[in-house]
Scaffold this motif. Structure first.
Motif, PDB file in Angstrom:
ATOM      1  N   GLU A  11       0.834  -1.211   0.000  1.00 58.70           N
ATOM      2  CA  GLU A  11       0.000   0.000   0.000  1.00 58.70           C
ATOM      3  C   GLU A  11       0.868   1.259   0.000  1.00 58.70           C
ATOM      4  N   LEU A  12       1.929   1.260   0.788  1.00 63.15           N
ATOM      5  CA  LEU A  12       2.844   2.400   0.817  1.00 63.15           C
ATOM      6  C   LEU A  12       3.538   2.573  -0.531  1.00 63.15           C
ATOM      7  N   ASP A  13       3.998   1.480  -1.124  1.00 66.04           N
ATOM      8  CA  ASP A  13       4.650   1.567  -2.432  1.00 66.04           C
ATOM      9  C   ASP A  13       3.684   2.056  -3.507  1.00 66.04           C
ATOM     10  N   ASP A  14       2.424   1.621  -3.437  1.00 67.46           N
ATOM     11  CA  ASP A  14       1.430   2.119  -4.390  1.00 67.46           C
ATOM     12  C   ASP A  14       1.251   3.626  -4.225  1.00 67.46           C
ATOM     13  N   TYR A  15       1.143   4.083  -2.994  1.00 64.20           N
ATOM     14  CA  TYR A  15       0.997   5.517  -2.720  1.00 64.20           C
ATOM     15  C   TYR A  15       2.199   6.286  -3.269  1.00 64.20           C
ATOM     16  N   LEU A  16       3.413   5.835  -2.948  1.00 67.07           N
ATOM     17  CA  LEU A  16       4.618   6.537  -3.383  1.00 67.07           C
ATOM     18  C   LEU A  16       4.778   6.505  -4.901  1.00 67.07           C
ATOM     19  N   THR A  17       4.392   5.422  -5.521  1.00 72.08           N
ATOM     20  CA  THR A  17       4.427   5.329  -6.991  1.00 72.08           C
ATOM     21  C   THR A  17       3.478   6.350  -7.604  1.00 72.08           C
ATOM     22  N   ARG A  18       2.275   6.443  -7.048  1.00 66.95           N
ATOM     23  CA  ARG A  18       1.316   7.424  -7.568  1.00 66.95           C
ATOM     24  C   ARG A  18       1.817   8.843  -7.336  1.00 66.95           C
ATOM     25  N   TYR A  19       2.402   9.092  -6.159  1.00 67.58           N
ATOM     26  CA  TYR A  19       2.910  10.435  -5.869  1.00 67.58           C
ATOM     27  C   TYR A  19       4.056  10.793  -6.816  1.00 67.58           C
ATOM     28  N   ALA A  20       4.991   9.874  -7.015  1.00 69.87           N
ATOM     29  CA  ALA A  20       6.092  10.111  -7.958  1.00 69.87           C
ATOM     30  C   ALA A  20       5.544  10.373  -9.357  1.00 69.87           C
ATOM     31  N   GLY A  21       4.494   9.655  -9.749  1.00 68.15           N
ATOM     32  CA  GLY A  21       3.877   9.860 -11.059  1.00 68.15           C
ATOM     33  C   GLY A  21       3.296  11.253 -11.210  1.00 68.15           C
ATOM     34  N   THR A  22       2.699  11.778 -10.153  1.00 72.70           N
ATOM     35  CA  THR A  22       2.145  13.142 -10.236  1.00 72.70           C
ATOM     36  C   THR A  22       3.254  14.172 -10.362  1.00 72.70           C
ATOM     37  N   LEU A  23       4.394  13.904  -9.731  1.00 75.10           N
ATOM     38  CA  LEU A  23       5.531  14.822  -9.843  1.00 75.10           C
ATOM     39  C   LEU A  23       6.135  14.758 -11.244  1.00 75.10           C
ATOM     40  N   THR A  24       6.229  13.555 -11.788  1.00 75.08           N
ATOM     41  CA  THR A  24       6.760  13.372 -13.143  1.00 75.08           C
ATOM     42  C   THR A  24       5.887  14.079 -14.170  1.00 75.08           C
ATOM     43  N   SER A  25       4.579  14.001 -13.996  1.00 76.35           N
ATOM     44  CA  SER A  25       3.655  14.591 -14.968  1.00 76.35           C
ATOM     45  C   SER A  25       3.307  16.050 -14.656  1.00 76.35           C
ATOM     46  N   TYR A  26       3.908  16.588 -13.608  1.00 72.00           N
ATOM     47  CA  TYR A  26       3.616  17.966 -13.187  1.00 72.00           C
ATOM     48  C   TYR A  26       2.111  18.169 -12.974  1.00 72.00           C
ATOM     49  N   ASP A  27       1.476  17.202 -12.380  1.00 71.29           N
ATOM     50  CA  ASP A  27       0.028  17.246 -12.147  1.00 71.29           C
ATOM     51  C   ASP A  27      -0.231  17.659 -10.700  1.00 71.29           C
ATOM     52  N   SER A  28      -0.292  18.951 -10.477  1.00 70.74           N
ATOM     53  CA  SER A  28      -0.418  19.479  -9.119  1.00 70.74           C
ATOM     54  C   SER A  28      -1.736  19.067  -8.458  1.00 70.74           C
ATOM     55  N   ARG A  29      -2.798  18.995  -9.225  1.00 70.29           N
ATOM     56  CA  ARG A  29      -4.089  18.610  -8.637  1.00 70.29           C
ATOM     57  C   ARG A  29      -4.073  17.152  -8.172  1.00 70.29           C
ATOM     58  N   ALA A  30      -3.499  16.271  -8.987  1.00 72.04           N
ATOM     59  CA  ALA A  30      -3.406  14.857  -8.595  1.00 72.04           C
ATOM     60  C   ALA A  30      -2.487  14.701  -7.391  1.00 72.04           C
ATOM     61  N   ALA A  31      -1.385  15.465  -7.357  1.00 78.22           N
ATOM     62  CA  ALA A  31      -0.487  15.414  -6.201  1.00 78.22           C
ATOM     63  C   ALA A  31      -1.211  15.882  -4.944  1.00 78.22           C
ATOM     64  N   ALA A  32      -1.951  16.969  -5.051  1.00 81.61           N
ATOM     65  CA  ALA A  32      -2.678  17.504  -3.903  1.00 81.61           C
ATOM     66  C   ALA A  32      -3.738  16.532  -3.402  1.00 81.61           C
ATOM     67  N   GLU A  33      -4.310  15.737  -4.295  1.00 86.53           N
ATOM     68  CA  GLU A  33      -5.305  14.738  -3.893  1.00 86.53           C
ATOM     69  C   GLU A  33      -4.706  13.655  -2.996  1.00 86.53           C
ATOM     70  N   LEU A  34      -3.388  13.523  -3.014  1.00 85.99           N
ATOM     71  CA  LEU A  34      -2.716  12.532  -2.177  1.00 85.99           C
ATOM     72  C   LEU A  34      -2.359  13.094  -0.795  1.00 85.99           C
ATOM     73  N   TRP A  35      -2.804  14.311  -0.535  1.00 88.05           N
ATOM     74  CA  TRP A  35      -2.601  14.952   0.756  1.00 88.05           C
ATOM     75  C   TRP A  35      -3.925  15.082   1.495  1.00 88.05           C
ATOM     76  N   GLY A  36      -3.854  15.065   2.811  1.00 81.59           N
ATOM     77  CA  GLY A  36      -4.996  15.393   3.644  1.00 81.59           C
ATOM     78  C   GLY A  36      -5.000  16.882   3.919  1.00 81.59           C
ATOM     79  N   SER A  37      -6.048  17.350   4.542  1.00 81.08           N
ATOM     80  CA  SER A  37      -6.180  18.764   4.872  1.00 81.08           C
ATOM     81  C   SER A  37      -6.412  18.915   6.361  1.00 81.08           C
ATOM     82  N   PRO A  38      -5.690  19.815   6.996  1.00 79.79           N
ATOM     83  CA  PRO A  38      -4.582  20.578   6.443  1.00 79.79           C
ATOM     84  C   PRO A  38      -3.325  19.715   6.344  1.00 79.79           C
ATOM     85  N   GLY A  39      -2.410  20.145   5.490  1.00 81.44           N
ATOM     86  CA  GLY A  39      -1.117  19.489   5.353  1.00 81.44           C
ATOM     87  C   GLY A  39      -0.040  20.395   5.923  1.00 81.44           C
ATOM     88  N   MET A  40       1.052  19.793   6.360  1.00 82.18           N
ATOM     89  CA  MET A  40       2.115  20.592   6.958  1.00 82.18           C
ATOM     90  C   MET A  40       3.468  20.174   6.391  1.00 82.18           C
TER      91      MET A  40
END
Length: 146
Positions: free
Chosen positions: A7-36
């Protein structure tokens, strides 16, 4: 590999993918609110919403493009279960150019919580990203503040 590691590797893979694609909205979806973001230089910065997180990420993308960042990978260095739903994860991020050559790396720790949406980051503690980014910029002759 146990279930949480997958599960952690899936999360990190998806997060790395959002960074690679410069997809800020998808990256933000992987965060809770508020984030620190908690670091040595600026202290603690709280991002109140996913929209604010996406906007903050968007501001960094021009710098990454000028540096030639083409893809992001990771190594999960370890994790610790802090409670039933909360995990501390240590990560080494790997940054590559368009030829697949590693440009730099960066270490960070995250506190993730598993909820109805799956894992979400609530705290990031970057260890060396500012220093490594500046060193890469110096090497490439890129002004980070243009």
């Amino acid at each position: 590999m146990n279930d949480i590691e997958a599960e952690l590797d899936d999360y990190l893979t998806r997060y790395a993918g959002t960074l690679t694609s410069y997809d800020s909205r998808a990256a933000a979806e992987l965060w809770g609110s508020p984030g620190m973001i908690l670091n040595d230089q600026q202290g603690a910065g709280v991002v109140e919403s996913r929209e604010a997180m996406a906007a903050g990420l968007e501001q960094s993308y021009p710098v990454y493009r000028r540096l030639g960042l083409a893809s992001v990978g990771y190594e999960r260095l370890g994790h610790q279960q802090l409670s039933d739903a909360i995990f501390l994860v240590r990560v080494r991020w790997l940054f590559y150019d368009s030829d697949g050559t590693e440009m730099t790396d960066s270490f960070a720790a995250y506190i993730l919580r598993r909820g109805e949406e799956g894992l979400r980051a609530f705290v990031c503690v970057p260890a060396d990203d500012a220093e490594k980014l500046q060193a890469l910029a110096d090497k490439k002759g890129v002004n980070l503040f243009e």
